[in-house]
Design a protein around this motif. Structure first.
Motif, mmCIF file in Angstrom:
data_model
loop_
_atom_site.group_PDB
_atom_site.id
_atom_site.type_symbol
_atom_site.label_atom_id
_atom_site.label_comp_id
_atom_site.label_asym_id
_atom_site.label_seq_id
_atom_site.Cartn_x
_atom_site.Cartn_y
_atom_site.Cartn_z
ATOM 1 N N SER A 274 0.894 -1.139 0.184
ATOM 2 C CA SER A 274 -0.016 -0.069 0.100
ATOM 3 C C SER A 274 0.838 1.412 -0.196
ATOM 4 C CB SER A 274 -1.063 -0.022 1.037
ATOM 5 O OG SER A 274 -0.283 -0.022 2.473
ATOM 6 N N ASN A 275 1.987 1.112 0.281
ATOM 7 C CA ASN A 275 2.344 2.720 0.913
ATOM 8 C C ASN A 275 3.485 2.663 -0.521
ATOM 9 O OD1 ASN A 275 6.352 2.960 1.129
ATOM 10 N ND2 ASN A 275 5.248 0.797 2.160
ATOM 11 N N ALA A 276 3.931 1.180 -1.291
ATOM 12 C CA ALA A 276 4.175 2.130 -2.479
ATOM 13 C C ALA A 276 3.271 2.663 -3.837
ATOM 14 C CB ALA A 276 4.609 0.229 -2.904
ATOM 15 N N ALA A 277 1.641 1.760 -3.445
ATOM 16 C CA ALA A 277 1.242 2.146 -4.657
ATOM 17 C C ALA A 277 1.322 3.423 -4.286
ATOM 18 C CB ALA A 277 -0.007 1.483 -3.856
ATOM 19 N N GLY A 278 0.440 4.031 -3.205
ATOM 20 C CA GLY A 278 0.498 5.466 -3.042
ATOM 21 C C GLY A 278 1.359 6.233 -3.090
ATOM 22 N N ALA A 279 3.063 5.713 -2.795
ATOM 23 C CA ALA A 279 4.852 6.531 -3.717
ATOM 24 C C ALA A 279 4.603 6.693 -5.341
ATOM 25 C CB ALA A 279 5.639 5.965 -3.052
ATOM 26 N N PHE A 280 3.486 5.397 -5.426
ATOM 27 C CA PHE A 280 3.706 5.326 -6.635
ATOM 28 C C PHE A 280 2.640 5.770 -8.161
ATOM 29 C CE2 PHE A 280 6.302 0.717 -6.682
ATOM 30 C CZ PHE A 280 7.145 1.372 -6.412
ATOM 31 N N TYR A 281 1.827 6.127 -7.287
ATOM 32 C CA TYR A 281 0.678 6.545 -7.867
ATOM 33 C C TYR A 281 0.428 7.521 -9.165
ATOM 34 C CZ TYR A 281 -4.524 6.965 -8.381
ATOM 35 O OH TYR A 281 -6.085 6.779 -8.752
ATOM 36 N N HIS A 282 0.692 8.641 -8.453
ATOM 37 C CA HIS A 282 1.032 9.429 -9.990
ATOM 38 C C HIS A 282 1.741 10.061 -10.562
ATOM 39 C CE1 HIS A 282 -2.599 11.887 -7.887
ATOM 40 N NE2 HIS A 282 -2.213 11.204 -6.507
ATOM 41 N N TYR A 283 2.913 8.572 -10.588
ATOM 42 C CA TYR A 283 4.179 8.739 -11.066
ATOM 43 C C TYR A 283 3.686 7.194 -12.396
ATOM 44 C CZ TYR A 283 6.620 11.817 -8.462
ATOM 45 O OH TYR A 283 7.095 13.180 -7.799
ATOM 46 N N LEU A 284 2.729 6.681 -12.051
ATOM 47 C CA LEU A 284 2.451 5.073 -13.120
ATOM 48 C C LEU A 284 2.847 5.615 -14.518
ATOM 49 C CD1 LEU A 284 -0.340 3.936 -10.817
ATOM 50 C CD2 LEU A 284 1.841 3.197 -11.292
ATOM 51 N N ASN A 285 2.626 6.932 -14.301
ATOM 52 C CA ASN A 285 2.442 7.022 -16.449
ATOM 53 C C ASN A 285 3.656 7.886 -16.799
ATOM 54 O OD1 ASN A 285 0.729 5.273 -17.285
ATOM 55 N ND2 ASN A 285 -1.549 6.809 -16.285
ATOM 56 N N GLU A 286 4.265 7.571 -16.543
ATOM 57 C CA GLU A 286 5.657 8.863 -16.052
ATOM 58 C C GLU A 286 6.620 7.474 -16.216
ATOM 59 O OE1 GLU A 286 5.817 11.807 -16.227
ATOM 60 O OE2 GLU A 286 4.176 12.803 -14.674
ATOM 61 N N PRO A 287 6.971 7.130 -17.360
ATOM 62 C CA PRO A 287 7.950 6.222 -18.138
ATOM 63 C C PRO A 287 9.275 7.200 -17.014
ATOM 64 C CG PRO A 287 7.202 7.219 -20.030
ATOM 65 C CD PRO A 287 5.990 7.850 -18.851
ATOM 66 N N SER A 288 9.387 7.895 -16.865
ATOM 67 C CA SER A 288 10.864 8.915 -16.695
ATOM 68 C C SER A 288 11.158 8.250 -15.984
ATOM 69 C CB SER A 288 11.494 10.277 -17.280
ATOM 70 O OG SER A 288 10.179 10.587 -16.250
ATOM 71 N N VAL A 289 10.139 8.279 -14.570
ATOM 72 C CA VAL A 289 10.330 7.873 -13.518
ATOM 73 C C VAL A 289 10.670 6.095 -12.838
ATOM 74 C CG1 VAL A 289 9.640 8.354 -11.270
ATOM 75 C CG2 VAL A 289 9.431 9.949 -12.613
ATOM 76 N N ARG A 290 11.616 5.984 -12.522
ATOM 77 C CA ARG A 290 11.340 4.278 -12.238
ATOM 78 C C ARG A 290 10.802 4.088 -10.877
ATOM 79 N NH1 ARG A 290 11.025 1.231 -15.832
ATOM 80 N NH2 ARG A 290 11.864 -0.073 -14.401
ATOM 81 N N LEU A 291 9.826 3.109 -10.840
ATOM 82 C CA LEU A 291 9.828 2.258 -10.145
ATOM 83 C C LEU A 291 10.160 1.453 -8.850
ATOM 84 C CD1 LEU A 291 5.447 3.057 -11.207
ATOM 85 C CD2 LEU A 291 7.456 4.894 -10.152
ATOM 86 N N VAL A 292 11.085 1.402 -8.394
ATOM 87 C CA VAL A 292 11.505 0.173 -7.717
ATOM 88 C C VAL A 292 10.911 -0.388 -6.409
ATOM 89 C CG1 VAL A 292 13.500 -0.023 -6.141
ATOM 90 C CG2 VAL A 292 13.416 0.995 -8.115
ATOM 91 N N ALA A 293 10.157 -1.541 -6.352
ATOM 92 C CA ALA A 293 9.654 -1.915 -4.963
ATOM 93 C C ALA A 293 11.017 -3.057 -4.364
ATOM 94 C CB ALA A 293 9.237 -2.823 -5.708
ATOM 95 N N ALA A 294 10.724 -3.243 -2.616
ATOM 96 C CA ALA A 294 11.618 -3.832 -2.605
ATOM 97 C C ALA A 294 10.746 -4.396 -1.471
ATOM 98 C CB ALA A 294 12.497 -2.631 -1.294
ATOM 99 N N GLU A 295 11.173 -6.100 -2.134
ATOM 100 C CA GLU A 295 10.349 -7.413 -1.245
ATOM 101 C C GLU A 295 11.291 -7.819 -0.070
ATOM 102 O OE1 GLU A 295 7.216 -9.418 -3.869
ATOM 103 O OE2 GLU A 295 9.274 -9.273 -4.616
ATOM 104 N N ALA A 296 10.896 -8.058 0.725
ATOM 105 C CA ALA A 296 11.284 -9.334 2.478
ATOM 106 C C ALA A 296 12.159 -10.325 1.605
ATOM 107 C CB ALA A 296 10.323 -9.263 2.580
ATOM 108 N N ALA A 297 12.867 -10.766 1.469
ATOM 109 C CA ALA A 297 13.702 -11.936 0.582
ATOM 110 C C ALA A 297 13.912 -13.000 1.798
ATOM 111 C CB ALA A 297 15.312 -11.732 0.357
#
Lengths: 537, 266
Positions: free
Chosen positions: A384-407
């Motif tokens: 949910s925090n990632a969705a909120g942080a990405f939301y307004h950048y989803l259609n801005e391809p110059s902004v890379r969206l980086v998700a950190a998962e727990a290994a």
């Protein structure tokens, strides 16, 4: 969209109304009233003007607009150091600047026939419109329909999403699906939501330039301080929104699931605020591990029910909460804490959390002259925090969206929660997504040192970001996260939640360049994790 | 749609009252009990048998069935194993052939991993007549899966609840074959005791709709009284959790199963 004064005067003369989604700047209202005096309008025309003004939301000048205004003013005169004007400067009407700043702040198109605005610029027409056109380009990219990342009517993001629910849940979920968009769009809802975010949650949260961390990593790192929200994490953005939805649906009781207890606390908090009964399901193992949060929920008046089935952790708490909802379909609303579950939950939760990237855009623009960083980094459990942080950048391809998962102890250790690395498409908790499962389709119990990332799936939006290549996914081990948590504490004086520490740990893996601008969503504070951290002091 | 040959539709063509459908979990209490319980139920004279495909996260089920699912998974039950256990059940090569209509009940994820078409094909091969997949929503079934089910002659039984809108019940009736599974109350399996007035109102409301499909009532049917009551308002009833508890306590012998069925039917 924002309509400029001259366009509205045209409408008033024709007795016609601008489009429904128009917002009228308070400055425009002033200009209209002044114009009606100067032009000596008759009573009928003035009545229609006021009727028109009453009909549309008014864009007030909020405190947050001031930096935007200041930037525009300085830029229009060629005096903004971070964004020099290539053409000769000119003075522009201050009212026009306020209107433009309002449009920029609200991420809306400015509609005008004013020549000052309208000439899009070139060497021969040195015009403030250059600033505006630049701003408008930014705005318009966010205004384009989100064709690939917006949820469909049936609740799908690409192949993922939908509402895989038993018929017993259908009426509840359908009631929500049919109403959530109109409830959220209602100006009275918006007013209450934003007021609570401001006065109760403490928004906007700061965007903090982490100088020492930046120096160490060799890039410009901003931290979005969700850890400063009331209750200590971003979770409350969503629970505030959902409790207002629940009230408008006439619900009397709230049920929720919680893993580490953060969402449970955020839910118990808003239930106390609104005087609604609150029942939180929590795995009985988690209740032992997160005793302080159990006490907090109880102190806030919630009933905490141990989920004793299955593995007695988050996924079982979710099962139990769904069962409770099945058994109490009419008067109960289920506040899901992440961008998971059946449609419309992933979309609704993402909308409430989108305040995060909405603020980042404005804050970054005020600080750097550009709304877009090179990277936005966030941890993903459900996401949910990632969705909120990405939301307004989803259609801005110059902004890379980086998700950190727990290994966890390592992707191949058998004790991990790295869903995209280990999972396959399937159905979990009501949506088609990527989940960790056996060959036979049984859900695998995940592991992470961070209880908030200890989930066998990810939200369908994130599954789509992963499959489409829009997002970069990194698997961060317990040790890497701990190290990043200690590092931030010592470098910046901020103890991050272990979840957020996963996002910080991703930075070292990203091959950052000196001119990169990175926004990291610091989703929560680390107080709740002290017992874990203290083992490594 | 109408299927030409199916044991479930054949059954309802010849019998319309007091039908008893009994649920049990495959591989419970022990992995090899599936056929034992199936044959026991047939010998006891039940009209339909619903075999649970165990799943780790059965959200529509209560504690009893969830525990039986966990136990079966611990025993090593899987769809592959279930189909191999059922492989010869319809032929006379391994004892008395099973003639009772068989439904498989479970959740969609294991079926997706098995492959929808592969699943339907296997069902057809071993002689499964229908399936109940509570978390496969109607619209998705119609959009994506219905043609495959039809191709292999497998019925998909849909649920209705007291909250299901009349228009949706009409749609489900239109798209169903075999029977409609009436969930008795807003609940998960095994969680209700007795029959309330609001249930009777609901049953009467559905009766008055004159649906084209027969109906079986499930959830909370656990003894003779509730079975009788359900049979007054529908074509019969489905018993699940009560039978699982019986198997756990009294074992899987033919006598034990017969005794259970007799107390329900009385």
């Amino acid at each position: 969209m924002i309509y400029d004064t001259n366009l509205l005067i045209g409408h008033i003369r024709e007795r016609s109304l601008p489009p429904l989604q128009t917002i009228i700047s308070i400055v425009v209202v002033g200009e209209l009233e002044a114009f009606s005096l100067k032009a000596d309008w008759g009573a009928q025309k003035i009545d229609f003007m006021r009727y028109l003004i009453d009909r549309y939301p008014i864009g007030d000048i909020e405190f947050d607009i001031i930096p935007v205004y200041a930037q525009l003013d300085a830029f229009s005169q060629g005096k903004l150091k971070t964004a020099p004007l290539n053409y000769s400067a000119r003075n522009m009407g201050k009212n026009d600047l306020w209107i433009a700043a309002t449009a920029l702040y609200l991420d809306m198109e400015l509609h005008t026939t004013d020549n000052d605005f309208d000439r899009t610029g070139g060497p021969a027409s040195p015009n403030v419109r250059i600033a505006l056109s630049k701003a408008l380009i930014i705005m318009q990219t966010t205004l384009e329909p989100q064709t690939s990342f917006e949820v469909t009517n049936k609740g799908f993001y690409g192949h993922f999403g939908g509402a895989f629910i038993p018929e017993m849940l259908y009426p509840n979920v359908e009631e929500l699906r049919q109403n959530y968009l109109s409830i959220i769009a209602d100006p009275a809802f918006q007013a209450e939501f934003w007021q609570l975010l401001e006065d109760y949650v403490g928004r906007p949260t700061p965007l903090f330039l982490a100088k020492r961390l930046s120096a160490k990593l060799g890039a410009t790192i901003y931290l979005k301080r969700e850890d400063l929200c009331h209750t200590g994490a971003h979770k409350i953005n969503n629970t505030i929104g959902q409790i207002l939805v629940a009230q408008r649906l006439g619900k009397k009781r709230i049920v929720a699931e919680t893993g580490a207890g953060q969402h449970g606390v955020a839910t118990a908090t808003v239930c106390a605020l609104m005087g609604l009964e609150c029942i939180v399901y929590m795995g009985s193992i988690d209740m032992e591990r997160q005793k302080p949060n159990v006490d907090r929920m109880r102190m806030l008046g919630a009933t905490v029910v141990p989920a004793t089935s299955g593995s007695q952790t988050l996924k079982d708490a979710t099962n139990e909460a769904m069962r409770h909802w099945i058994n109490n379909p009419v008067d109960t609303h289920y506040i899901i804490g992440s961008v998971v579950g059946p449609h419309p939950y992933p979309d609704m939760v993402a909308r409430f959390q989108s305040v995060i990237s909405g603020e980042v855009r404005k804050q970054l623009f005020a600080k750097t002259g550009s709304s877009n960083p090179d990277y936005v980094v966030a941890c993903v459990g459900g996401g949910s925090n990632a969705a909120g942080a990405f939301y307004h950048y989803l259609n801005e391809p110059s902004v890379r969206l980086v998700a950190a998962e727990a290994a966890g102890q390592g992707v191949t250790s058998g004790h991990s929660a790295a869903t995209t690395a280990l999972g396959k498409p399937g159905v979990l908790h009501g949506s088609r997504t990527i989940l960790m499962q056996t060959e036979d389709g049984q859900v695998i119990e995940p592991y992470s040192i961070s209880a908030g990332l200890d989930y066998p799936g990810i939200g369908p939006l994130h599954a789509h970001l992963f499959e489409s290549g829009r997002g970069d996914f990194y698997a961060i081990t317990d040790d890497e996260a701990l190290e990043a948590g200690f590092e931030l504490s010592k470098l910046e004086g901020i103890i991050p939640a272990l979840e957020s520490a996963h996002a910080l740990a991703a930075l070292a893996k990203m091959n950052l360049q000196p001119d990169d601008v990175v926004v990291v969503c610091l989703s929560g504070r680390g107080d709740k994790d002290l017992s874990t951290y203290s083992k490594f002091l | 749609m109408t299927l030409t040959q199916n044991r479930i539709t054949d059954l309802f063509a010849t019998k319309s009252e007091r039908l008893l459908n009994v649920y049990f979990t495959a591989g419970f209490p022990y992995l090899d009990d599936t056929m034992t319980v199936l044959r026991g139920l047939q010998a006891a004279g039940v009209d339909l048998v619903e075999i649970g495909m165990p799943y780790s996260d059965p959200v529509a089920d209560g504690e009893t069935i969830q525990h039986s699912n966990e136990r079966a998974l611990d025993n090593g039950m899987s769809l592959k194993t279930l189909f191999s256990q059922l492989a010869d059940c319809r032929s006379a090569t391994s004892g008395e052939p099973v003639t009772v209509p068989i439904l498989l009940m479970g959740y969609i994820n294991p079926v997706i991993q098995f492959g929808i078409e592969n699943f339907c094909k296997k069902c057809q091969e071993v002689g499964v007549d229908g399936v109940i997949l509570p978390d496969l929503p109607l619209d998705l079934f119609l959009d994506e899966y219905a043609p495959i089910f039809r191709e292999y002659g497998i019925l998909n039984v849909h649920l209705i609840t007291p909250q299901t809108a009349e228009s949706r019940i009409r749609l489900i009736d239109e798209e169903s074959d075999g029977f409609i599974y009436m969930v008795s109350s807003a609940s998960i399996t095994g969680s209700v005791k007795g029959v309330s007035d609001s249930m009777r109102t609901y049953f009467e409301r559905i009766n008055a709709m004159n649906l084209r499909n027969p109906r079986l009532i499930g959830f909370g049917i656990n003894n003779h009284e509730t079975f009788d009551m359900a049979s007054q308002y529908a074509n019969g009833a489905i018993v699940g959790s009560a039978f699982i508890r019986h198997l756990a306590e009294k074992g899987t012998s033919a006598e034990s199963i017969r005794a259970f069925v007799e107390t329900i039917r009385a």
